[in-house]
Design an enzyme around this catalytic site. Structure first.
Site, PDB file in Angstrom:
ATOM      1  N   ASP A   1       0.854  -1.185   0.000  1.00 47.73           N
ATOM      2  CA  ASP A   1       0.000   0.000   0.000  1.00 47.73           C
ATOM      3  C   ASP A   1       0.889   1.233   0.000  1.00 47.73           C
ATOM      4  O   ASP A   1       1.852   1.321   0.772  1.00 47.73           O
ATOM      5  CB  ASP A   1      -0.906   0.018   1.230  1.00 47.73           C
ATOM      6  CG  ASP A   1      -1.987  -1.049   1.169  1.00 47.73           C
ATOM      7  OD1 ASP A   1      -2.129  -1.700   0.112  1.00 47.73           O
ATOM      8  OD2 ASP A   1      -2.683  -1.231   2.178  1.00 47.73           O
TER       9      ASP A   1
ATOM     10  N   ASP B   1     -15.710  -3.629  -1.286  1.00 48.70           N
ATOM     11  CA  ASP B   1     -15.289  -3.338   0.078  1.00 48.70           C
ATOM     12  C   ASP B   1     -16.505  -3.147   0.971  1.00 48.70           C
ATOM     13  O   ASP B   1     -17.355  -2.295   0.684  1.00 48.70           O
ATOM     14  CB  ASP B   1     -14.438  -2.071   0.103  1.00 48.70           C
ATOM     15  CG  ASP B   1     -13.266  -2.144  -0.866  1.00 48.70           C
ATOM     16  OD1 ASP B   1     -12.665  -3.224  -0.976  1.00 48.70           O
ATOM     17  OD2 ASP B   1     -12.962  -1.125  -1.520  1.00 48.70           O
TER      18      ASP B   1
END
Length: 235
Positions: A8, A129
């Protein structure tokens, strides 16, 4: 099952968030390309990259770091974060095997359709998500009123084959995955990549036994709970 070690990116650095909270950030490396090389050397078949700055800015931000990773390894990359139009998709597909579409899949299905028509379903992965049981968009910052069944029907109609399913309540906590959520998407006919909570060989074996196609592992690798080689062996 494929293990996807995760990188990330914030400010060009490799970080991890807790439950998607940008205020709960841990920096692990200022050289994400070196992290990617270590994953490749350990046997990774794919590397999962998310431009967290891009997710907030609604456009790719960490393109230079992504370029550096692509130059450093021959392992295919799966990249997401801020991809909202054909131009940003095309810019990332120069370096990535697949791009991850999240918000646009919910808010602009016509744009997703254009991407599928131009690049093909093999190069598009949709990220689903969940936050408090509902789909979330814009870097997990906003919940939307859309049922799982309606979203599945929409994505299947567009020709989406692969979905990354994330229970954001488990992300970064290393407490195990939401296997039942993954099964729900698998039962609907999608290839499913599990994200959130995967942190042990037992978690991986559980997902593998359930027929889940892949698992993304981030914090557990950086914190040393499990090595990438152990994760790969557990498959």
């Amino acid at each position: 099952m494929i293990i996807y070690p995760a990188i990330d990116l914030i400010d060009g650095k490799a970080v991890r968030l807790e439950k998607g909270d940008y205020a709960k950030k841990t920096e692990y490396s200022s050289e994400p390309a070196e992290v990617a090389k270590a994953f490749a050397d350990a046997g990774a078949r794919y590397i999962h990259i998310v431009d967290l700055d891009g997710a907030k800015a609604k456009r790719p931000v960490n393109l230079e770091a992504i370029k550096a990773i692509a130059k450093a390894v021959r392992v295919p990359l799966q990249v997401g974060g801020g991809i909202r139009n054909l131009e940003s998709a095309e810019s990332l597909l120069e370096y990535a095997e697949r791009i991850i579409i999240g918000t646009v899949a919910i808010t602009e299905p016509e744009t997703l359709q254009e991407m599928l028509e131009k690049f093909g379903p093999d190069r598009i992965v949709v990220s689903i998500d969940y936050k408090d049981g509902k789909p979330a968009i814009n870097g997990w910052l906003e919940e939307v009123e859309l049922t799982t069944e309606a979203l599945q029907t929409r994505l299947k109609g567009l020709g989406i084959r692969v979905g990354i399913v994330t229970d954001t309540a488990l992300d970064g906590l290393m407490g195990g995955p939401n296997t039942s959520m993954m099964k729900q998407w698998k039962k609907a006919g999608f290839e499913v990549i599990c994200a959130g909570g995967v942190s042990s060989k037992e978690n991986i074996k559980e997902l593998n036994a359930a027929g889940i196609d892949g698992a993304i592992i981030g914090k557990a690798l950086y914190e040393g709970n499990i090595s990438l080689r152990e994760a790969l062996d557990a498959c």
